[in-house]
Each structure stands twice: as C-alpha cells, then as structure tokens.
Design a protein around this motif. Structure first.
Motif, mmCIF file in Angstrom:
data_model
loop_
_atom_site.group_PDB
_atom_site.id
_atom_site.type_symbol
_atom_site.label_atom_id
_atom_site.label_comp_id
_atom_site.label_asym_id
_atom_site.label_seq_id
_atom_site.Cartn_x
_atom_site.Cartn_y
_atom_site.Cartn_z
ATOM 1 N N HIS A 187 -0.328 3.791 0.574
ATOM 2 C CA HIS A 187 -0.613 4.907 1.979
ATOM 3 C C HIS A 187 0.351 4.579 2.950
ATOM 4 N N CYS A 188 -0.285 3.400 3.375
ATOM 5 C CA CYS A 188 1.034 2.593 4.748
ATOM 6 C C CYS A 188 1.242 1.322 4.708
ATOM 7 N N CYS B 245 1.439 -1.038 -0.205
ATOM 8 C CA CYS B 245 0.326 0.346 0.356
ATOM 9 C C CYS B 245 0.636 1.234 0.100
ATOM 10 N N CYS C 266 -6.157 -2.205 0.345
ATOM 11 C CA CYS C 266 -5.260 -2.932 1.491
ATOM 12 C C CYS C 266 -5.943 -2.447 2.432
ATOM 13 N N CYS D 145 -6.070 -0.409 5.542
ATOM 14 C CA CYS D 145 -6.545 1.592 5.511
ATOM 15 C C CYS D 145 -7.293 1.318 4.109
HETATM 16 ZN ZN ZN Z 1 -3.193 0.825 3.361
#
Ligand code: ZN
Length: 197
Positions: free
Chosen positions: A163-164, A161, A177, A180
């Motif tokens: 983002h995370c 991911c 994901c 998140c």
């Molecule tokens: Zn994520």
C-alpha cells in the motif's frame, strides 16, 4: 633513484602474466597502450592480464584476463528482487550469488510448488514485487534459473508494504506496516529484516 627507471631486470617478458601496478617499462622505450598507465615516466599495468610488447611499434599493452563470470549454478544461494508475481509464479532479478554481487543480469523463477513444504494457495501470500528474497537455485533451463525457498533460511528477507511501500515488520499476526497499519503475508526467511544486503 633514477636508476630504477631503466632497470631491465624487473621487466616482465612478452605474454607474461602481470598484475595491476606492475612495472612494464619506461616511456622512453615504449608508448603506453591499452591496459596501462604512466606514473613518473614509468609504465605500469592497470589490470590483471597478459602483457604484450610490440617492439616494432614500440608499444606496450596489457590484455585483461577474462575471468569465469559468476553465474548462478544449481545449489547456489542467490539474493534477488521480486520483479513480478502472478498467482503461481514470481519473477526474481538476481543480484547476488553466494553473497557476491554480480554484474550480469539473471532472472529467476519461483514456482508456487517450490515455496515451502506445506501447501500455499497464492503467490500473493509468499512475496510481492520489490521484495528482496533469498532462494536456492534448483534447476537451470534456457537461462531461466528455477528457485526454491523450501528452507528456514530462505524466503523474503525484506518486504515492502504493497500500500505505502514502507518496510514491513515481522509480527506474530503477520507482516505489519508501521506506517499505514496494513497487515500482509509473506514466506519469510528466519533472519527476516536482520540481514545486510
Ligand atoms: Zn503501509
């Protein structure tokens, strides 16, 4: 028992090819040197190589045989980590060739035209940095290995991911994901998430 230690018959000749563990002599006759080890007074080869008996200085060494290093060749399948992705190119640090881990550092380039048969708009729909990707070497130019993922078994095998950092799951709606909830896109290999690295 003790007679084995002075057995001259089992000793290899100078320049002979030896294997690790092979007896080279005893410490009473030689000083063990590079590529050897001593166990209970017996000198053994520690490596695969050519033995050298230096009778004048009473030394024995083994010079390791240099194997042809494993390098990516056209047609081989490689596994690598995406280190960077721009609009049209992705850089890949290759760490396995035909399923064999390699010690050297090789960098691969995946161009957007070599991703798949159909049109791809941006590399961000294909892979992202830190993803693990399987690709085929299609050409080699100036130490750059040009890669292709134009096959069902080629593409991203593990994606993270953006983002995370969590490992993405391949779902019908895209790469999901579970931590998140972000949905991303990738060009995945058929066995995405199932392979052993
Ligand atoms: Zn994520």
């Amino acid at each position: 028992m003790g007679s084995n230690r002075s057995s001259e018959h089992s000793k290899p000749k100078d320049s002979q090819f030896v294997l690790p563990g092979e007896r080279l002599g005893v410490i009473e006759e030689f000083t063990p040197n590079a590529g050897t080890y001593v166990k209970e007074g017996v000198i053994h080869s520690g490596v695969v190589g050519k033995v050298s008996f230096d009778r004048q200085n009473k030394r024995v060494s083994v010079y390791p045989l240099v194997h042809e290093a494993l390098v990516p060749k056209v047609g081989t399948t490689v596994l690598g980590q995406v280190t960077g992705a721009q609009a049209e190119n992705a850089a890949v640090r290759i760490f396995k060739i035909d399923d064999k881990p390699i010690s050297g550092v090789f960098s691969g380039i995946l161009h957007i035209s070599d991703v798949q048969q159909s049109y791809v708009e941006s590399m961000s729909d294909v892979c992202k940095p830190s993803d693990i990707i399987r690709a085929r070497v299609i050409s080699v130019k100036n130490q750059d290995y040009h890669l292709s993922t134009k096959d069902k078994d080629l593409g991203v095998v593990y994606a993270f991911c953006s983002h995370c950092g969590f490992t993405l799951e391949s779902k019908r709606q895209g790469m999901y994901c579970p931590r998140c909830g972000k949905i991303e896109r990738r060009k995945t290999a058929l066995d995405y998430g199932k392979g052993i690295l």
